[in-house]
Scaffold this motif. Structure first.
Motif, PDB file in Angstrom:
ATOM      1  N   LEU A  41     -28.713  55.975  45.738  1.00 50.80           N
ATOM      2  CA  LEU A  41     -29.027  54.542  45.746  1.00 50.80           C
ATOM      3  C   LEU A  41     -28.320  53.861  44.576  1.00 50.80           C
ATOM      4  CD1 LEU A  41     -32.874  54.489  46.496  1.00 50.80           C
ATOM      5  CD2 LEU A  41     -31.030  53.801  48.039  1.00 50.80           C
ATOM      6  N   SER A  42     -27.749  52.720  44.855  1.00 49.43           N
ATOM      7  CA  SER A  42     -27.066  51.988  43.786  1.00 49.43           C
ATOM      8  C   SER A  42     -28.087  51.331  42.870  1.00 49.43           C
ATOM      9  CB  SER A  42     -26.150  50.912  44.376  1.00 49.43           C
ATOM     10  OG  SER A  42     -26.922  49.845  44.892  1.00 49.43           O
ATOM     11  N   LYS A  43     -27.618  50.982  41.697  1.00 46.77           N
ATOM     12  CA  LYS A  43     -28.497  50.310  40.734  1.00 46.77           C
ATOM     13  C   LYS A  43     -29.003  48.987  41.306  1.00 46.77           C
ATOM     14  CE  LYS A  43     -28.863  48.856  35.984  1.00 46.77           C
ATOM     15  NZ  LYS A  43     -28.323  48.850  34.661  1.00 46.77           N
ATOM     16  N   ILE A  70     -31.817  49.617  43.788  1.00 48.12           N
ATOM     17  CA  ILE A  70     -33.042  49.968  43.078  1.00 48.12           C
ATOM     18  C   ILE A  70     -33.655  48.734  42.431  1.00 48.12           C
ATOM     19  CG2 ILE A  70     -34.007  51.320  41.176  1.00 48.12           C
ATOM     20  CD1 ILE A  70     -31.760  53.402  41.831  1.00 48.12           C
ATOM     21  N   GLU A  71     -32.821  47.894  41.822  1.00 44.20           N
ATOM     22  CA  GLU A  71     -33.327  46.684  41.156  1.00 44.20           C
ATOM     23  C   GLU A  71     -33.981  45.722  42.146  1.00 44.20           C
ATOM     24  OE1 GLU A  71     -29.874  45.271  39.068  1.00 44.20           O
ATOM     25  OE2 GLU A  71     -30.260  46.574  37.351  1.00 44.20           O
ATOM     26  N   LYS A  72     -33.515  45.700  43.403  1.00 44.60           N
ATOM     27  CA  LYS A  72     -34.126  44.838  44.421  1.00 44.60           C
ATOM     28  C   LYS A  72     -35.552  45.284  44.728  1.00 44.60           C
ATOM     29  CE  LYS A  72     -29.933  43.561  46.914  1.00 44.60           C
ATOM     30  NZ  LYS A  72     -29.188  43.739  48.170  1.00 44.60           N
ATOM     31  N   ILE A  73     -35.792  46.586  44.650  1.00 44.63           N
ATOM     32  CA  ILE A  73     -37.105  47.137  44.972  1.00 44.63           C
ATOM     33  C   ILE A  73     -38.030  47.092  43.769  1.00 44.63           C
ATOM     34  CG2 ILE A  73     -38.325  49.174  45.822  1.00 44.63           C
ATOM     35  CD1 ILE A  73     -35.564  50.090  46.923  1.00 44.63           C
ATOM     36  N   LEU A  74     -37.476  47.357  42.607  1.00 39.73           N
ATOM     37  CA  LEU A  74     -38.276  47.469  41.391  1.00 39.73           C
ATOM     38  C   LEU A  74     -38.273  46.150  40.638  1.00 39.73           C
ATOM     39  CD1 LEU A  74     -36.942  50.930  40.204  1.00 39.73           C
ATOM     40  CD2 LEU A  74     -39.002  50.467  41.509  1.00 39.73           C
ATOM     41  N   PRO A  75     -39.390  45.445  40.651  1.00 35.96           N
ATOM     42  CA  PRO A  75     -39.448  44.135  40.003  1.00 35.96           C
ATOM     43  C   PRO A  75     -39.317  44.197  38.484  1.00 35.96           C
ATOM     44  CG  PRO A  75     -41.622  44.766  40.806  1.00 35.96           C
ATOM     45  CD  PRO A  75     -40.653  45.817  41.269  1.00 35.96           C
ATOM     46  N   GLU A  76     -39.697  45.298  37.890  1.00 40.46           N
ATOM     47  CA  GLU A  76     -39.623  45.422  36.439  1.00 40.46           C
ATOM     48  C   GLU A  76     -38.893  46.709  36.073  1.00 40.46           C
ATOM     49  OE1 GLU A  76     -43.388  44.990  34.495  1.00 40.46           O
ATOM     50  OE2 GLU A  76     -44.081  43.558  35.983  1.00 40.46           O
ATOM     51  N   THR A  77     -38.201  46.677  34.977  1.00 43.81           N
ATOM     52  CA  THR A  77     -37.479  47.877  34.569  1.00 43.81           C
ATOM     53  C   THR A  77     -38.417  49.033  34.263  1.00 43.81           C
ATOM     54  OG1 THR A  77     -37.402  47.064  32.297  1.00 43.81           O
ATOM     55  CG2 THR A  77     -35.477  46.645  33.668  1.00 43.81           C
ATOM     56  N   SER A  78     -39.662  48.724  33.931  1.00 44.29           N
ATOM     57  CA  SER A  78     -40.620  49.793  33.667  1.00 44.29           C
ATOM     58  C   SER A  78     -40.935  50.591  34.930  1.00 44.29           C
ATOM     59  CB  SER A  78     -41.907  49.235  33.058  1.00 44.29           C
ATOM     60  OG  SER A  78     -42.532  48.346  33.961  1.00 44.29           O
ATOM     61  N   LYS A 104     -47.197  51.831  46.158  1.00 38.91           N
ATOM     62  CA  LYS A 104     -46.406  50.982  47.054  1.00 38.91           C
ATOM     63  C   LYS A 104     -44.918  50.980  46.701  1.00 38.91           C
ATOM     64  CE  LYS A 104     -46.004  46.177  48.483  1.00 38.91           C
ATOM     65  NZ  LYS A 104     -46.413  44.814  48.257  1.00 38.91           N
ATOM     66  N   THR A 105     -44.617  50.901  45.441  1.00 41.47           N
ATOM     67  CA  THR A 105     -43.215  50.847  45.020  1.00 41.47           C
ATOM     68  C   THR A 105     -42.478  52.115  45.432  1.00 41.47           C
ATOM     69  OG1 THR A 105     -43.784  49.417  43.161  1.00 41.47           O
ATOM     70  CG2 THR A 105     -41.667  50.533  43.057  1.00 41.47           C
ATOM     71  N   ALA A 106     -43.102  53.263  45.252  1.00 43.07           N
ATOM     72  CA  ALA A 106     -42.467  54.530  45.641  1.00 43.07           C
ATOM     73  C   ALA A 106     -42.237  54.576  47.145  1.00 43.07           C
ATOM     74  CB  ALA A 106     -43.317  55.707  45.191  1.00 43.07           C
ATOM     75  N   VAL A 107     -43.197  54.091  47.907  1.00 43.96           N
ATOM     76  CA  VAL A 107     -43.045  54.063  49.362  1.00 43.96           C
ATOM     77  C   VAL A 107     -41.882  53.150  49.744  1.00 43.96           C
ATOM     78  CG1 VAL A 107     -44.144  53.392  51.539  1.00 43.96           C
ATOM     79  CG2 VAL A 107     -45.458  54.660  49.818  1.00 43.96           C
ATOM     80  N   GLU A 108     -41.773  52.005  49.088  1.00 47.01           N
ATOM     81  CA  GLU A 108     -40.673  51.078  49.374  1.00 47.01           C
ATOM     82  C   GLU A 108     -39.313  51.717  49.073  1.00 47.01           C
ATOM     83  OE1 GLU A 108     -40.847  48.161  51.045  1.00 47.01           O
ATOM     84  OE2 GLU A 108     -42.923  48.800  51.280  1.00 47.01           O
TER      85      GLU A 108
END
Length: 101
Positions: free
Chosen positions: A37-39, A42-50, A84-88
């Motif tokens: 997966l490109s950065k 991943i950034e589209k799915i993950l709202p925060e860098t944490s 949820k984030t992991a599932v996404e």
């Protein structure tokens, strides 16, 4: 060689063996796709860098599932336990997405 250095080398060899087993295991293609997966994806799915920690945990789960040839139902359960984030993220991988249909 010190005991600490010897223990370190043993852990590295064990981890290398486990990593090889994961990339040769049941979910090797899923793992390759997940790591591919490109950065930006991943950034589209993950709202925060944490949330990158969740992505890393997902990789760990898929690696271990592949290494021990875990069945799909158990893999799905472990992914869902990450939230949820992991599932996404998993749904971005076609073969993992099938688990959630």
């Amino acid at each position: 060689m010190s005991k600490k250095a010897d223990d370190f080398r043993k852990r590295v060899r064990r981890k290398a063996r486990e990593s090889r087993e994961a990339f040769e295991g049941k979910y090797k293609e899923e793992l390759d796709e997940l790591l591919g997966l490109s950065k930006k994806e991943i950034e589209k799915i993950l709202p925060e860098t944490s949330d990158m920690q969740i992505y890393e945990q997902l990789i760990t789960i898929v690696k271990e599932a592949s290494r021990i040839n875990l069945n799909q139902a158990e893999l799905k359960k472990n992914i869902e336990e990450l939230g949820k984030t992991a599932v996404e993220i998993a749904k971005k991988i076609p073969s993992l997405a099938k688990l959630f249909i």
